[in-house]
Design an enzyme around this catalytic site. Structure first.
Site, PDB file in Angstrom:
ATOM      1  N   CYS A   1      41.134  46.834  41.484  1.00 22.29           N
ATOM      2  CA  CYS A   1      41.748  47.116  42.781  1.00 22.29           C
ATOM      3  C   CYS A   1      42.007  45.858  43.596  1.00 22.29           C
ATOM      4  CB  CYS A   1      40.871  48.073  43.574  1.00 22.29           C
ATOM      5  SG  CYS A   1      40.683  49.698  42.800  1.00 22.29           S
TER       6      CYS A   1
ATOM      7  N   GLU B   1      39.865  43.888  45.396  1.00 22.24           N
ATOM      8  CA  GLU B   1      39.146  43.557  46.628  1.00 22.24           C
ATOM      9  C   GLU B   1      38.288  42.306  46.493  1.00 22.24           C
ATOM     10  OE1 GLU B   1      39.034  48.193  46.556  1.00 22.24           O
ATOM     11  OE2 GLU B   1      38.734  46.579  45.118  1.00 22.24           O
TER      12      GLU B   1
END
Length: 296
Positions: A273, A275
């Site tokens: 993702c 992050e």
């Protein structure tokens, strides 16, 4: 959780076994396919003569009968009866890769026979992980595609896209398993000689649909870009055109991800993702429980 599948030149199968295992547990898996990692891997030393057999009485036999072997046992073969478990499925590509990368008696063909008769039928419940079993079919297809591509690399090391293709074969197999998904990210350094092949890989052949792709940039990239460096500017243009046309590739700034890390040089890739950055084999943990809050 999401994980970073690293590279081990002494055990090339580790990357792919780790990827398969975590994807089958619904974890995301990212990896860095930059040449500084891939070029350390050994050459593919052996071709694999793959044979897959199944009891004709298996309820799903008709779905993949055309992929089964007519092998009559005349060849001396390594044999594996595939266990009806996550570990059993993971064992298959690992066994193949260990044989292919074995550097002794280079060039010899290795015969493998896999028996998938014990894998539960399609539609059976998966009690521990939820979802519905997909039957042996996806595994049979994956092993065929996996070996076909691997055999095409005989006598040389895997390229970035070779490794990505093998990972994709695994991920596509996992997707077939009901509720299981394959969340993946692939990153590659902007200064690699084959970066444009990477940037265009999804729009040209569609093989890598199971992975998001991002170009790894750093302070050197932005320095070269601002100074008018042709390579850096060509990379940026290719990235922007890709984003405009179909949303990829992304950009991962490794220099920024290294800031504040205790061991910045070990920063490997982002989680799927994006992050946080991870070291090899690390998993992400984006939240925590403050146990002290519950104690007086």
């Amino acid at each position: 959780n999401c994980h970073a599948a690293g590279w081990d030149a002494d055990e090339p199968s580790a990357h792919f076994g780790f990827t398969c295992d975590e994807l089958m547990m619904c974890g995301g898996v990212g990896s860095n396919y930059s040449n500084r990692y891939i070029e350390k891997m050994p050459e593919v030393a052996h071709t694999i003569d793959l044979h897959i057999v199944c009891d004709p009485a298996h309820p799903d036999h008709h779905e993949f009968a055309h992929l089964l072997s007519k092998h009559d046992g005349a060849k001396e073969s390594n044999t594996l009866t595939v266990d009806d478990s996550r570990e059993g499925w993971v064992e298959c590509p690992v066994a193949i890769l260990k044989s292919a990368f074995n550097q002794s008696d280079r060039g010899n063909e290795v015969v493998w026979t896999f028996d998938v008769s014990n894998i539960r039928r399609r539609g059976s419940p998966l009690k521990t992980s939820g979802g519905i079993a997909c039957g042996p079919g996806p595994l049979v297809s994956m092993l065929q595609d996996f070996v076909s591509h691997l055999n095409g690399c005989i006598g040389r090391a895997l390229t970035s896209l070779d490794a990505m293709t093998l990972d994709h074969n695994i991920a596509a197999c996992v997707v077939a398993g009901g509720k299981r998904r394959s969340s993946r990210i692939a990153v590659k350094n902007w200064n690699d000689h084959d970066i444009f092949e990477f940037i265009n890989c999804k729009r040209e052949d569609g093989v890598h649909w199971s992975s998001n792709i991002s170009v790894e940039v750093d302070d050197e990239f932005f320095k070269a870009y601002k100074q008018g460096g042709k390579w850096a500017r060509d990379v940026m243009r290719a990235v922007v055109l890709g984003k405009r046309n179909n949303g990829e590739p992304g950009i991962w700034n490794r220099s920024l991800a290294m800031k504040g890390e205790r061991e910045p040089e070990k920063m490997f890739c982002p989680n799927p993702c994006g992050e946080i950055g991870l070291q090899m084999w690390e998993n992400c943990n984006l939240g925590h429980v403050n146990l002290g809050y519950f104690v007086k």
